[in-house]
Design a protein around this motif. Structure first.
Motif, short mmCIF file in Angstrom:
data_model
loop_
_atom_site.label_atom_id
_atom_site.label_comp_id
_atom_site.label_asym_id
_atom_site.label_seq_id
_atom_site.Cartn_x
_atom_site.Cartn_y
_atom_site.Cartn_z
N ARG A 2 -15.22 1.87 6.12
CA ARG A 2 -14.54 3.06 6.63
C ARG A 2 -13.30 3.37 5.81
O ARG A 2 -12.41 2.53 5.63
N ALA A 3 -13.22 4.62 5.32
CA ALA A 3 -12.09 5.03 4.47
C ALA A 3 -10.75 4.94 5.20
O ALA A 3 -9.78 4.46 4.62
N PRO A 4 -10.63 5.41 6.47
CA PRO A 4 -9.33 5.30 7.15
C PRO A 4 -8.85 3.85 7.28
O PRO A 4 -7.65 3.57 7.11
N ALA A 5 -9.77 2.93 7.56
CA ALA A 5 -9.39 1.53 7.69
C ALA A 5 -8.97 0.96 6.34
O ALA A 5 -8.01 0.16 6.26
N LEU A 6 -9.67 1.36 5.29
CA LEU A 6 -9.32 0.89 3.95
C LEU A 6 -7.93 1.39 3.56
O LEU A 6 -7.09 0.64 3.03
N PHE A 7 -7.66 2.67 3.86
CA PHE A 7 -6.33 3.23 3.59
C PHE A 7 -5.27 2.49 4.41
O PHE A 7 -4.19 2.17 3.90
N ALA A 8 -5.57 2.20 5.67
CA ALA A 8 -4.62 1.51 6.54
C ALA A 8 -4.31 0.12 6.00
O ALA A 8 -3.16 -0.34 6.05
N LEU A 9 -5.32 -0.59 5.48
CA LEU A 9 -5.11 -1.93 4.94
C LEU A 9 -4.13 -1.91 3.79
O LEU A 9 -3.16 -2.68 3.76
N PHE A 10 -4.35 -1.02 2.83
CA PHE A 10 -3.49 -0.98 1.65
C PHE A 10 -2.12 -0.38 1.96
O PHE A 10 -1.11 -0.80 1.39
N ALA A 11 -2.08 0.59 2.90
CA ALA A 11 -0.79 1.14 3.31
C ALA A 11 0.03 0.07 4.04
O ALA A 11 1.24 -0.05 3.82
N GLY A 12 -0.63 -0.72 4.89
CA GLY A 12 0.06 -1.79 5.59
C GLY A 12 0.58 -2.84 4.63
O GLY A 12 1.71 -3.33 4.76
N ALA A 13 -0.23 -3.21 3.65
CA ALA A 13 0.20 -4.19 2.65
C ALA A 13 1.40 -3.66 1.86
O ALA A 13 2.33 -4.42 1.54
N THR A 14 1.40 -2.37 1.56
CA THR A 14 2.52 -1.76 0.84
C THR A 14 3.79 -1.79 1.68
O THR A 14 4.88 -2.11 1.19
N CYS A 15 3.66 -1.47 2.97
CA CYS A 15 4.83 -1.49 3.87
C CYS A 15 5.44 -2.88 3.95
O CYS A 15 6.66 -3.05 3.90
N ILE A 16 4.58 -3.89 4.06
CA ILE A 16 5.08 -5.26 4.17
C ILE A 16 5.66 -5.73 2.84
O ILE A 16 6.61 -6.51 2.80
N ALA A 17 5.09 -5.26 1.73
CA ALA A 17 5.61 -5.64 0.42
C ALA A 17 7.03 -5.13 0.20
O ALA A 17 7.77 -5.67 -0.63
N LEU A 18 7.43 -4.08 0.94
CA LEU A 18 8.80 -3.57 0.84
C LEU A 18 9.81 -4.46 1.56
O LEU A 18 11.01 -4.33 1.36
N SER A 19 9.31 -5.37 2.39
CA SER A 19 10.19 -6.20 3.21
C SER A 19 11.26 -6.94 2.40
O SER A 19 12.44 -6.91 2.76
N PRO A 20 10.90 -7.63 1.30
CA PRO A 20 11.95 -8.33 0.55
C PRO A 20 13.02 -7.40 -0.02
O PRO A 20 14.18 -7.81 -0.18
N ILE A 21 12.64 -6.17 -0.33
CA ILE A 21 13.62 -5.22 -0.87
C ILE A 21 14.65 -4.89 0.20
O ILE A 21 15.86 -4.90 -0.05
N TRP A 22 14.18 -4.58 1.44
CA TRP A 22 15.11 -4.31 2.53
C TRP A 22 16.05 -5.51 2.75
O TRP A 22 17.26 -5.33 2.95
#
Length: 286
Positions: A2-22
């Motif tokens: 499913r495309a929405p789930a795939l987008f959600a997976l990578f968007a979620g990974a990107t959001c969490i990857a920003l954590s160390p920057i914050w």
């Protein structure tokens, strides 16, 4: 797939990857930023849980103990990881925290005699070799980098404990959003006295400082975890676990672009070996 789930997976990974920057740019201490990360996210999670279908029954005594354990484990995970981010490179802190999946399988082996596969053992050996390269690279950075690497490994242990506890709760029928809301609130309650006792700066000194903490809470914690939770319900587990390895890669890229944090060749080699080891270990523990 499913495309929405795939987008959600990578968007979620990107959001969490920003954590160390914050965490790096926050004008409060590392334990204080861990507290605000969950304290500011809790209201959003409770609001989302209130809109979701209610569980059929209130949690029993066993579930309440598991919830308390999950809150304690997540508090340890955040506290040690935020300190790791402040004392070693973002790449090392994030890569080492991702060893959690390996510790989960090791715990199942030692505690429940679930014998791992040969592929898992090869992945474990590879991951450990990569960790050795990362530690060797840290020796050239600063005296505190080695300590930060150690804190990153401890982070992975606490996160593995959290994952095992959450799996037990999910097996007992706990609803995802309510589970996240309760554990987030418990984590905040545990981290508050720890942050106060540490003597760190607790309050952001400017509107920009509060926006950073809100980004950490709303984008990384509530948004990132929520998107990944949605994706995991709609994607194959093997693909999802590999897709989430995008996190440390993105975190290192963000640190290079936004914090001018260099990546030396030995560190990049170590990171690649760690990721390959985690990939094999996850496939071998499936």
């Amino acid at each position: 797939m499913r495309a929405p789930a795939l987008f959600a997976l990578f968007a979620g990974a990107t959001c969490i990857a920003l954590s160390p920057i914050w965490v790096r740019i926050a004008d409060v201490g590392p334990t204080a930023s861990a507290f605000w990360r969950v304290a500011l996210a809790a209201p959003l999670l409770w609001a989302a849980a209130a809109l979701a279908p209610r569980a059929s029954a209130a949690p029993g005594a066993h579930e309440r103990w598991l919830l308390a354990a999950a809150g304690l484990a997540f508090a340890g995970d955040l506290a040690f990881w935020h300190w790791s981010i402040q004392t070693t490179s973002v790449a090392n802190a994030t890569l080492l925290a991702n060893l959690a999946s390996i510790f989960v399988t090791l715990a199942a082996w030692l505690l429940w005699r679930q014998r791992p596969s040969a592929q898992f053992l090869v992945g474990l050996a590879l991951a450990l070799a990569g960790v050795a390269l990362l530690v060797r690279a840290s020796l050239g950075f600063s005296p505190t980098a080695l300590l930060g690497d150690g804190l990153g490994v401890i982070t992975a242990m606490f996160y593995a404990w959290y994952l095992l506890t959450v799996k037990s709760l999910r097996d007992l029928g706990a609803a995802t959003l309510r589970l996240m809301a309760v554990t987030t609130t418990l984590t905040a309650a545990i981290l508050l006295p720890v942050a106060l006792a540490s003597g760190e700066a607790m309050l952001a000194g400017s509107a920009k400082g509060w926006l950073v903490l809100l980004g950490l809470a709303w984008i990384t914690h509530a948004g990132g975890q929520g998107l990944i939770t949605y994706a995991l319900a709609h994607l194959p587990a093997a693909f999802s676990s590999v897709g989430l390895l995008l996190q440390p890669v993105l975190a290192a890229a963000f640190a290079w672009a936004l914090l001018a944090e260099p990546l030396v060749s030995l560190q990049m080699a170590g990171g690649a070996v760690v990721l390959a080891g985690i990939y094999l270990a996850r496939r071998g523990s499936g």
